[in-house]
Structures are given as structure tokens and as C-alpha cells.
Design a protein around this motif. Structure first.
Motif, mmCIF file in Angstrom:
data_model
loop_
_atom_site.group_PDB
_atom_site.id
_atom_site.type_symbol
_atom_site.label_atom_id
_atom_site.label_comp_id
_atom_site.label_asym_id
_atom_site.label_seq_id
_atom_site.Cartn_x
_atom_site.Cartn_y
_atom_site.Cartn_z
ATOM 1 N N TYR A 1 0.840 -1.196 0.000
ATOM 2 C CA TYR A 1 0.000 0.000 0.000
ATOM 3 C C TYR A 1 0.875 1.246 0.000
ATOM 4 O O TYR A 1 1.766 1.386 0.823
ATOM 5 N N LYS A 2 0.641 2.100 -0.956
ATOM 6 C CA LYS A 2 1.432 3.324 -1.039
ATOM 7 C C LYS A 2 0.553 4.515 -0.685
ATOM 8 O O LYS A 2 -0.473 4.754 -1.333
ATOM 9 N N LYS A 3 0.920 5.239 0.348
ATOM 10 C CA LYS A 3 0.110 6.384 0.771
ATOM 11 C C LYS A 3 0.426 7.576 -0.134
ATOM 12 O O LYS A 3 1.575 7.795 -0.494
ATOM 13 N N GLY A 4 -0.578 8.324 -0.498
ATOM 14 C CA GLY A 4 -0.350 9.492 -1.331
ATOM 15 C C GLY A 4 -1.657 10.213 -1.528
ATOM 16 O O GLY A 4 -2.689 9.808 -0.996
ATOM 17 N N PRO A 5 -1.624 11.311 -2.274
ATOM 18 C CA PRO A 5 -2.865 12.057 -2.459
ATOM 19 C C PRO A 5 -3.841 11.310 -3.365
ATOM 20 O O PRO A 5 -3.438 10.474 -4.171
ATOM 21 N N LEU A 6 -5.106 11.647 -3.198
ATOM 22 C CA LEU A 6 -6.127 11.170 -4.133
ATOM 23 C C LEU A 6 -6.011 11.999 -5.409
ATOM 24 O O LEU A 6 -6.021 13.230 -5.350
ATOM 25 N N VAL A 7 -5.846 11.328 -6.540
ATOM 26 C CA VAL A 7 -5.721 12.040 -7.815
ATOM 27 C C VAL A 7 -6.762 11.499 -8.785
ATOM 28 O O VAL A 7 -6.813 10.300 -9.048
ATOM 29 N N PHE A 8 -7.598 12.387 -9.273
ATOM 30 C CA PHE A 8 -8.524 12.014 -10.334
ATOM 31 C C PHE A 8 -8.849 13.266 -11.141
ATOM 32 O O PHE A 8 -8.363 14.357 -10.828
ATOM 33 N N TYR A 9 -9.579 13.104 -12.207
ATOM 34 C CA TYR A 9 -9.912 14.255 -13.058
ATOM 35 C C TYR A 9 -11.420 14.475 -13.061
ATOM 36 O O TYR A 9 -12.195 13.511 -13.018
ATOM 37 N N VAL A 10 -11.803 15.735 -13.111
ATOM 38 C CA VAL A 10 -13.221 16.075 -13.276
ATOM 39 C C VAL A 10 -13.333 17.050 -14.438
ATOM 40 O O VAL A 10 -12.709 18.123 -14.420
ATOM 41 N N ASN A 11 -14.048 16.665 -15.441
ATOM 42 C CA ASN A 11 -14.250 17.507 -16.630
ATOM 43 C C ASN A 11 -12.926 18.030 -17.198
ATOM 44 O O ASN A 11 -12.787 19.221 -17.532
ATOM 45 N N GLY A 12 -11.935 17.151 -17.244
ATOM 46 C CA GLY A 12 -10.647 17.494 -17.840
ATOM 47 C C GLY A 12 -9.687 18.201 -16.916
ATOM 48 O O GLY A 12 -8.551 18.466 -17.290
ATOM 49 N N LYS A 13 -10.141 18.517 -15.696
ATOM 50 C CA LYS A 13 -9.240 19.211 -14.761
ATOM 51 C C LYS A 13 -8.774 18.238 -13.673
ATOM 52 O O LYS A 13 -9.585 17.500 -13.112
ATOM 53 N N LYS A 14 -7.494 18.340 -13.370
ATOM 54 C CA LYS A 14 -6.932 17.439 -12.369
ATOM 55 C C LYS A 14 -7.345 17.873 -10.964
ATOM 56 O O LYS A 14 -7.282 19.066 -10.638
ATOM 57 N N VAL A 15 -7.784 16.904 -10.172
ATOM 58 C CA VAL A 15 -8.091 17.160 -8.764
ATOM 59 C C VAL A 15 -7.074 16.365 -7.951
ATOM 60 O O VAL A 15 -6.929 15.159 -8.142
ATOM 61 N N GLU A 16 -6.370 17.055 -7.087
ATOM 62 C CA GLU A 16 -5.370 16.400 -6.255
ATOM 63 C C GLU A 16 -5.713 16.739 -4.812
ATOM 64 O O GLU A 16 -5.661 17.907 -4.432
ATOM 65 N N ASP A 17 -6.089 15.749 -4.046
ATOM 66 C CA ASP A 17 -6.530 15.997 -2.670
ATOM 67 C C ASP A 17 -5.609 15.235 -1.721
ATOM 68 O O ASP A 17 -5.632 13.999 -1.692
ATOM 69 N N PRO A 18 -4.797 15.962 -0.965
ATOM 70 C CA PRO A 18 -3.830 15.274 -0.099
ATOM 71 C C PRO A 18 -4.465 14.579 1.100
ATOM 72 O O PRO A 18 -3.872 13.686 1.686
ATOM 73 N N ASP A 19 -5.677 15.015 1.441
ATOM 74 C CA ASP A 19 -6.271 14.458 2.662
ATOM 75 C C ASP A 19 -7.777 14.270 2.480
ATOM 76 O O ASP A 19 -8.582 14.916 3.153
ATOM 77 N N PRO A 20 -8.163 13.397 1.561
ATOM 78 C CA PRO A 20 -9.603 13.247 1.308
ATOM 79 C C PRO A 20 -10.295 12.552 2.470
ATOM 80 O O PRO A 20 -9.699 11.714 3.136
ATOM 81 N N ASP A 21 -11.536 12.937 2.689
ATOM 82 C CA ASP A 21 -12.339 12.269 3.722
ATOM 83 C C ASP A 21 -12.969 11.032 3.094
ATOM 84 O O ASP A 21 -13.794 11.149 2.186
ATOM 85 N N PRO A 22 -12.584 9.845 3.541
ATOM 86 C CA PRO A 22 -13.113 8.621 2.902
ATOM 87 C C PRO A 22 -14.613 8.454 3.077
ATOM 88 O O PRO A 22 -15.223 7.616 2.413
ATOM 89 N N GLY A 23 -15.207 9.259 3.939
ATOM 90 C CA GLY A 23 -16.654 9.177 4.124
ATOM 91 C C GLY A 23 -17.436 9.940 3.058
ATOM 92 O O GLY A 23 -18.657 9.807 2.957
ATOM 93 N N TYR A 24 -16.745 10.751 2.255
ATOM 94 C CA TYR A 24 -17.442 11.535 1.226
ATOM 95 C C TYR A 24 -17.833 10.650 0.039
ATOM 96 O O TYR A 24 -17.059 9.799 -0.403
ATOM 97 N N THR A 25 -19.002 10.930 -0.489
ATOM 98 C CA THR A 25 -19.358 10.332 -1.787
ATOM 99 C C THR A 25 -18.904 11.289 -2.890
ATOM 100 O O THR A 25 -18.648 12.475 -2.653
ATOM 101 N N LEU A 26 -18.853 10.752 -4.106
ATOM 102 C CA LEU A 26 -18.528 11.618 -5.248
ATOM 103 C C LEU A 26 -19.546 12.752 -5.352
ATOM 104 O O LEU A 26 -19.190 13.899 -5.634
ATOM 105 N N LEU A 27 -20.821 12.446 -5.118
ATOM 106 C CA LEU A 27 -21.851 13.487 -5.244
ATOM 107 C C LEU A 27 -21.597 14.626 -4.265
ATOM 108 O O LEU A 27 -21.643 15.808 -4.642
ATOM 109 N N PHE A 28 -21.305 14.300 -3.029
ATOM 110 C CA PHE A 28 -21.027 15.331 -2.027
ATOM 111 C C PHE A 28 -19.801 16.136 -2.451
ATOM 112 O O PHE A 28 -19.783 17.366 -2.371
ATOM 113 N N TYR A 29 -18.782 15.440 -2.921
ATOM 114 C CA TYR A 29 -17.528 16.095 -3.306
ATOM 115 C C TYR A 29 -17.768 17.063 -4.475
ATOM 116 O O TYR A 29 -17.286 18.190 -4.484
#
Ligand code: FES
Ligand code: FES
Length: 216
Positions: free
Chosen positions: A1-29
Motif C-alpha cells: 500500500y502506497k500512501k499518497g494524495p487522491l488524484v482524479f480528473y473532473v471535466n478534464g481538470k486534475k483534482v489532487e486531494d492530499p487528505d480526502p475524507d473517505p466518508g465523502y461520496t462523489l456526489l457530495f464532493y
């Protein structure tokens, strides 16, 4: 397991979240953190489809990008690492021009209160990304997870039929009436040189999958 930021894209823009709350849904985010409120909260439990978005994933085995329509209210945000999300804001707008899917549901009066519309648009858009000319049955199946309390569905399906293999744009002059069919199949809004009232579907205008996420 490698710890690091959450990285994904939304509508072509990179989202980098160093400390995402695992309780969030995509809809809430999307709605609370990214202020993208086009994706709606209806039932919050996977039953209505108002929160439908497109999730795209690179499959290294086959080297293809697969697109899935998904209920954002059910997706834990941390499960999206390395994926690309497309919301209704990412495909078209009044300011920048509607996508053909948005234009056709509007022209067919398939939107009344409009609450279900972004989800229905994204289900259709995802189908077309995977299959640019579906059959009518495939098109209807794509809406299995979308509820609309206003329209009775008929105008929605009527508008989207224009994307399907079976659609004939000749109206009363259809070969079924005249017995004089040279083709009978409409592609991207034109038939036999006749120009459609609709914007053509042009897959070359679709946003590309972020190259950074094509990891083998
Ligand atoms: Fe109803 Fe997500 S809000 S399925
Ligand atoms: Fe109102 Fe579909 S237009 S719920």
C-alpha cells in the motif's frame, strides 16, 4: 500500500486531494467541494439516477478506455483514484453551446422541472461514448436507472430516438409509408442529403481521456 494524495480528473481538470475524507461520496464532493451543482441529489441511495455521471477508466489489459454511467451518490470518493469523471457541466452549457444530447432533449420537450435531466443526459452521453449509434432497445436500456416524475418518458425517448440506428428523419415520406427507401438509416442527423434540425453528433469533439491516467 502506497500512501499518497487522491488524484482524479473532473471535466478534464486534475483534482489532487492530499487528505480526502473517505466518508465523502462523489456526489457530495462534486457539489460541496467543487461547486458543480449540475449533478443532483435525489434519493441519495442509488434509486433515481438524478446524480448520474460518467466515470472513465483505462483498462491496461486491453489498452482501451471504458466509460460507465454511475450514481455519484453511491461512489466513495477514494475509489476514484486514477479515474476521470465527466459531469453535465463538462459536456455543454448555454454559454459555450449545448451538447447534441442536451439540445435534443430540450427540443423534444423531454425536460419539465428539469431535476432528472442532468442524470438522463449523462446516461445517454455515456451510451454514445461507448456506442455512437445504438439501437432503440439499447437506448431504452440505458435509462433503466433514471426516473422522471414529470414527462412520462415519451418525449425523452422521442428526442433520443434520433441517435439510434432505426431513426428515420423523413417523417411522412418515410419508406415505410412510400415503399421507396434508398437507405432508411440516419447517421448523425442527416439522411439522403437532408439537413437535420439537430446539431450533429461529432465524436471528434469529445474531451480526451487524460493521458496521465493511461498507466499500464
Ligand atoms: Fe438518486 Fe443518486 S441521488 S440515485
Ligand atoms: Fe421533472 Fe424529469 S423533468 S423529474
Amino acid at each position: 500500500y502506497k500512501k499518497g494524495p487522491l488524484v482524479f480528473y473532473v471535466n478534464g481538470k486534475k483534482v489532487e486531494d492530499p487528505d480526502p475524507d473517505p466518508g465523502y461520496t462523489l456526489l457530495f464532493y462534486l457539489r460541496k467541494k467543487l461547486c458543480l451543482t449540475g449533478t443532483k441529489l435525489g434519493c441519495g441511495e442509488g434509486g433515481c439516477g438524478a446524480c448520474t455521471v460518467m466515470v472513465s477508466k483505462y483498462l491496461p489489459d486491453t489498452k482501451i478506455v471504458k466509460h460507465f454511467s454511475a450514481n455519484a451518490c453511491l461512489i466513495p470518493i477514494c475509489s476514484l483514484h486514477g479515474m476521470a469523471v465527466t459531469t453535465v457541466e463538462g459536456i455543454g452549457s448555454i454559454q459555450n453551446g449545448l451538447h447534441p444530447v442536451q439540445e435534443r432533449i430540450a427540443k423534444s420537450h423531454g425536460s419539465q422541472c428539469g431535476f432528472c435531466t442532468p442524470g438522463i443526459v449523462m446516461s445517454m452521453y455515456t451510451l454514445l461514448r461507448n456506442n455512437p449509434q445504438p439501437t432503440g432497445a439499447e437506448m431504452e436500456n440505458a435509462f433503466e436507472g433514471n426516473l422522471c416524475r414529470c414527462t412520462g418518458y415519451r418525449p425523452i425517448l422521442e428526442g433520443f430516438k434520433s441517435f439510434t440506428k432505426e431513426f428515420c428523419q423523413m417523417g411522412e415520406n418515410c419508406c415505410k409509408n412510400t415503399g421507396n427507401c434508398s437507405n432508411g438509416v440516419v447517421e448523425n442527423g442527416t439522411e439522403n442529403g437532408q439537413t437535420s434540425d439537430y446539431l450533429p453528433l461529432d465524436s471528434t469533439q469529445d474531451p480526451i481521456f487524460p493521458p496521465e491516467l493511461r498507466v499500464n
